[in-house]
Design a protein around this motif. Structure first.
Motif, PDB file in Angstrom:
ATOM      1  N   UNK A   1      86.727  -2.843 150.113  1.00  0.00           N
ATOM      2  CA  UNK A   1      86.990  -1.397 150.017  1.00  0.00           C
ATOM      3  C   UNK A   1      87.287  -0.768 151.371  1.00  0.00           C
ATOM      4  N   UNK A   2      86.643  -1.278 152.424  1.00  0.00           N
ATOM      5  CA  UNK A   2      86.840  -0.691 153.752  1.00  0.00           C
ATOM      6  C   UNK A   2      87.979  -1.361 154.522  1.00  0.00           C
ATOM      7  N   UNK A   3      88.638  -2.355 153.897  1.00  0.00           N
ATOM      8  CA  UNK A   3      89.751  -3.070 154.521  1.00  0.00           C
ATOM      9  C   UNK A   3      89.381  -3.622 155.902  1.00  0.00           C
ATOM     10  N   UNK A   4      88.181  -4.167 155.958  1.00  0.00           N
ATOM     11  CA  UNK A   4      87.699  -4.811 157.189  1.00  0.00           C
ATOM     12  C   UNK A   4      87.191  -6.207 156.840  1.00  0.00           C
ATOM     13  N   UNK A   5      87.511  -7.157 157.682  1.00  0.00           N
ATOM     14  CA  UNK A   5      86.999  -8.505 157.465  1.00  0.00           C
ATOM     15  C   UNK A   5      86.697  -9.166 158.811  1.00  0.00           C
ATOM     16  N   UNK A   6      85.904 -10.228 158.743  1.00  0.00           N
ATOM     17  CA  UNK A   6      85.608 -11.044 159.919  1.00  0.00           C
ATOM     18  C   UNK A   6      86.366 -12.357 159.790  1.00  0.00           C
ATOM     19  N   UNK A   7      87.114 -12.730 160.811  1.00  0.00           N
ATOM     20  CA  UNK A   7      87.883 -13.969 160.754  1.00  0.00           C
ATOM     21  C   UNK A   7      86.955 -15.168 160.755  1.00  0.00           C
ATOM     22  N   UNK A   8      87.244 -16.120 159.867  1.00  0.00           N
ATOM     23  CA  UNK A   8      86.440 -17.329 159.762  1.00  0.00           C
ATOM     24  C   UNK A   8      87.314 -18.527 160.117  1.00  0.00           C
ATOM     25  N   UNK A   9      87.029 -19.147 161.249  1.00  0.00           N
ATOM     26  CA  UNK A   9      87.750 -20.319 161.728  1.00  0.00           C
ATOM     27  C   UNK A   9      86.750 -21.417 162.000  1.00  0.00           C
ATOM     28  N   UNK A  10      86.950 -22.576 161.374  1.00  0.00           N
ATOM     29  CA  UNK A  10      86.046 -23.714 161.595  1.00  0.00           C
ATOM     30  C   UNK A  10      86.897 -24.951 161.812  1.00  0.00           C
ATOM     31  N   UNK A  11      86.807 -25.519 163.009  1.00  0.00           N
ATOM     32  CA  UNK A  11      87.669 -26.623 163.399  1.00  0.00           C
ATOM     33  C   UNK A  11      87.058 -27.991 163.146  1.00  0.00           C
ATOM     34  N   UNK A  12      85.747 -28.086 163.051  1.00  0.00           N
ATOM     35  CA  UNK A  12      85.097 -29.379 162.843  1.00  0.00           C
ATOM     36  C   UNK A  12      84.201 -29.342 161.617  1.00  0.00           C
TER      37      UNK A  12
ATOM     38  N   UNK B   1      97.429   1.778 147.155  1.00  0.00           N
ATOM     39  CA  UNK B   1      96.905   2.894 146.348  1.00  0.00           C
ATOM     40  C   UNK B   1      97.652   3.012 145.027  1.00  0.00           C
ATOM     41  N   UNK B   2      98.974   2.779 145.061  1.00  0.00           N
ATOM     42  CA  UNK B   2      99.791   2.916 143.855  1.00  0.00           C
ATOM     43  C   UNK B   2      99.593   1.775 142.869  1.00  0.00           C
ATOM     44  N   UNK B   3      99.012   0.677 143.305  1.00  0.00           N
ATOM     45  CA  UNK B   3      98.833  -0.493 142.445  1.00  0.00           C
ATOM     46  C   UNK B   3      97.365  -0.750 142.106  1.00  0.00           C
ATOM     47  N   UNK B   4      96.588   0.282 142.073  1.00  0.00           N
ATOM     48  CA  UNK B   4      95.212   0.138 141.613  1.00  0.00           C
ATOM     49  C   UNK B   4      94.177   0.078 142.712  1.00  0.00           C
ATOM     50  N   UNK B   5      94.583   0.228 143.936  1.00  0.00           N
ATOM     51  CA  UNK B   5      93.632   0.249 145.035  1.00  0.00           C
ATOM     52  C   UNK B   5      93.173  -1.128 145.468  1.00  0.00           C
ATOM     53  N   UNK B   6      92.243  -1.142 146.396  1.00  0.00           N
ATOM     54  CA  UNK B   6      91.779  -2.401 146.989  1.00  0.00           C
ATOM     55  C   UNK B   6      91.178  -3.355 145.959  1.00  0.00           C
ATOM     56  N   UNK B   7      90.487  -2.818 144.975  1.00  0.00           N
ATOM     57  CA  UNK B   7      89.836  -3.667 143.986  1.00  0.00           C
ATOM     58  C   UNK B   7      90.859  -4.471 143.191  1.00  0.00           C
TER      59      UNK B   7
ATOM     60  N   UNK C   1      95.084 -23.095 147.817  1.00  0.00           N
ATOM     61  CA  UNK C   1      95.901 -22.132 147.079  1.00  0.00           C
ATOM     62  C   UNK C   1      96.561 -21.121 148.012  1.00  0.00           C
ATOM     63  N   UNK C   2      97.876 -21.024 147.925  1.00  0.00           N
ATOM     64  CA  UNK C   2      98.567 -19.954 148.620  1.00  0.00           C
ATOM     65  C   UNK C   2      98.132 -18.641 147.991  1.00  0.00           C
ATOM     66  N   UNK C   3      97.828 -17.668 148.820  1.00  0.00           N
ATOM     67  CA  UNK C   3      97.343 -16.394 148.312  1.00  0.00           C
ATOM     68  C   UNK C   3      98.371 -15.298 148.525  1.00  0.00           C
ATOM     69  N   UNK C   4      98.227 -14.240 147.754  1.00  0.00           N
ATOM     70  CA  UNK C   4      99.198 -13.145 147.838  1.00  0.00           C
ATOM     71  C   UNK C   4      98.473 -11.814 147.873  1.00  0.00           C
ATOM     72  N   UNK C   5      98.306 -11.299 149.073  1.00  0.00           N
ATOM     73  CA  UNK C   5      97.748  -9.965 149.265  1.00  0.00           C
ATOM     74  C   UNK C   5      98.456  -9.366 150.473  1.00  0.00           C
ATOM     75  N   UNK C   6      98.676  -8.050 150.470  1.00  0.00           N
ATOM     76  CA  UNK C   6      99.576  -7.463 151.467  1.00  0.00           C
ATOM     77  C   UNK C   6      98.952  -6.853 152.705  1.00  0.00           C
ATOM     78  N   UNK C   7      97.632  -6.643 152.722  1.00  0.00           N
ATOM     79  CA  UNK C   7      97.081  -5.860 153.827  1.00  0.00           C
ATOM     80  C   UNK C   7      97.001  -6.671 155.116  1.00  0.00           C
TER      81      UNK C   7
END
Length: 388
Positions: free
Chosen positions: A377-388, A365-371, A311-317
């Motif tokens: 909420x903290x706008x932090x993520x860990x990249x997940x890459x799996x090649x095999x 913020x104008x569109x309802x916040x992160x939720x 699924x193509x996703x749509x989020x702006x951050x």
């Protein structure tokens, strides 16, 4: 002189011509060197006719752009990344969606004042192969098409090939004995007929061209790139420093409209497909665009179904962690062209030098916040890459 980087202009035409070779046109160099400011106050938007552009297009279709902030005409359609880049650098357009590695290249090589405002979408790309190919090893000794050298498509494909002990090469024929695959740049619209006549063994590209091959039964989706790099960014929303300085309220309005459009698409993908095709924004048939946005009952297996890689996703951050990981991967990517700009492209500083997240944070913020946008909420993520 314009605000194009003096460092590259003073370096002379030779270096810029080499850099522009990655776009296949020295016109880009001329555009960067001669660009002037547009007199029209309303911002002009440019796009390629792929589903990656959906937020910009739905924002126009739904009338989400603030009156007077954006040109009253439709967004301008371009047929190639080179054409879109040239128009952006020469200030014929002010806002566009660009491949994120391409945005990094433009900023470094041409000093074009490129500024990423946010992500346009995530996922939405795949490796499509001939129907009889079921394993990556069957690509050995063949040609595979990519849409652009500095694209997430080329980067992830090369990561996949190397993980399977296959070496990507350019400008030399693929060899079965040496376990190589030759990569060639091809317009997305040319990939489908090339696969149909078997002049290539596969291609990696944005939708709806993967969906088209599946619908026409001339190819099969082997790997969704989102099944390799979870929710990776492909295209990003870009403008220039001069636009931000002169029209900050219009830039905020465009960002607000894009975020609103992203929410609309996620809420009703079928309706979005109808709008994209009935409004003549995308030239591909409705079944292909609808499939690209929804992929119902997919006839394939995914390794990480919980990632929803199809699924193509749509989020702006724009996550800094992604930019860092992307820059690291760019250093390992083979391209047909100059790679000198990578010498001072530091993964630890590239994000803050390229991205201005001020506007997108206001929009979130104008569109309802992160939720509301499904973001941590903290706008932090860990990249997940799996090649095999």
């Amino acid at each position: 002189m314009t605000d194009i980087s003096r460092r590259y202009l003073l370096a002379g035409a030779t270096g810029l011509t080499v850099a522009a070779g990655l776009f296949g046109s020295v016109d880009l160099v001329h555009s960067a060197a001669t660009a002037g400011r547009r007199r029209e106050s309303a911002l002009r938007i440019g796009y390629l006719p792929i589903t990656d552009a959906a937020p910009l297009l739905i924002a126009h279709s739904a009338g989400l752009y603030a009156a007077g902030s954006v040109s009253s005409g439709k967004p301008v359609l371009f047929r190639s990344w080179a054409g879109l880049a040239e128009a952006f650098v020469s200030r014929e357009i002010d806002v566009a969606h660009l491949l994120m590695p391409m945005a990094l290249q433009l900023q470094r090589v041409l000093g074009a004042g490129v500024r990423v405002l946010g992500w346009n979408h995530t996922n939405g790309s795949a490796l499509t192969v001939a129907p009889d190919i079921t394993d990556l090893d069957q690509l050995v000794g063949t040609q595979v098409a990519i849409p652009f050298w500095w694209s997430i498509h080329n980067i992830v494909l090369q990561q996949l090939l190397r993980a399977h002990d296959i070496t990507p090469v350019v400008r030399r024929s693929a060899s079965r004995s040496e376990r190589t695959v030759e990569l060639i740049v091809m317009s997305p619209s040319d990939m489908v007929p090339a696969l149909a006549n078997r002049s290539i063994a596969g291609y990696v590209v944005a939708d709806p061209f993967n969906a088209i091959a599946q619908i026409k039964k001339i190819g099969r989706i082997h790997t969704f790139l989102g099944d390799v790099w979870r929710e990776h960014a492909c295209c990003v929303l870009v403008t220039r420093d001069d636009v931000i300085a002169e029209r900050p309220s219009a830039v905020q309005g465009v960002t607000d409209a894009v975020v609103s459009a992203q929410l609309r698409i996620t809420a009703d993908r079928n309706r979005a497909a109808d709008a994209l095709t009935s409004g003549s924004y995308l030239p591909q048939p409705l079944p292909a665009v609808r499939t690209a946005l929804t992929y119902p009952a997919p006839p394939y297996q995914t390794r990480h179904p919980d990632w929803s890689p199809h699924l193509v996703g749509f989020q702006p951050y724009p996550y800094p962690s992604f930019t860092r990981k992307l820059v690291e991967a760019m250093h390992d990517t083979v391209v047909d062209g100059d790679r000198g700009f990578l010498d001072d492209l530091d993964p630890s500083t590239a994000h803050r030098e390229l991205v201005d997240d001020t506007f997108v944070l206001n929009s979130i913020a104008a569109h309802g916040g992160t939720q509301a946008l499904g973001l941590p909420a903290d706008l932090v993520r860990t990249e997940q890459v799996q090649l095999l």
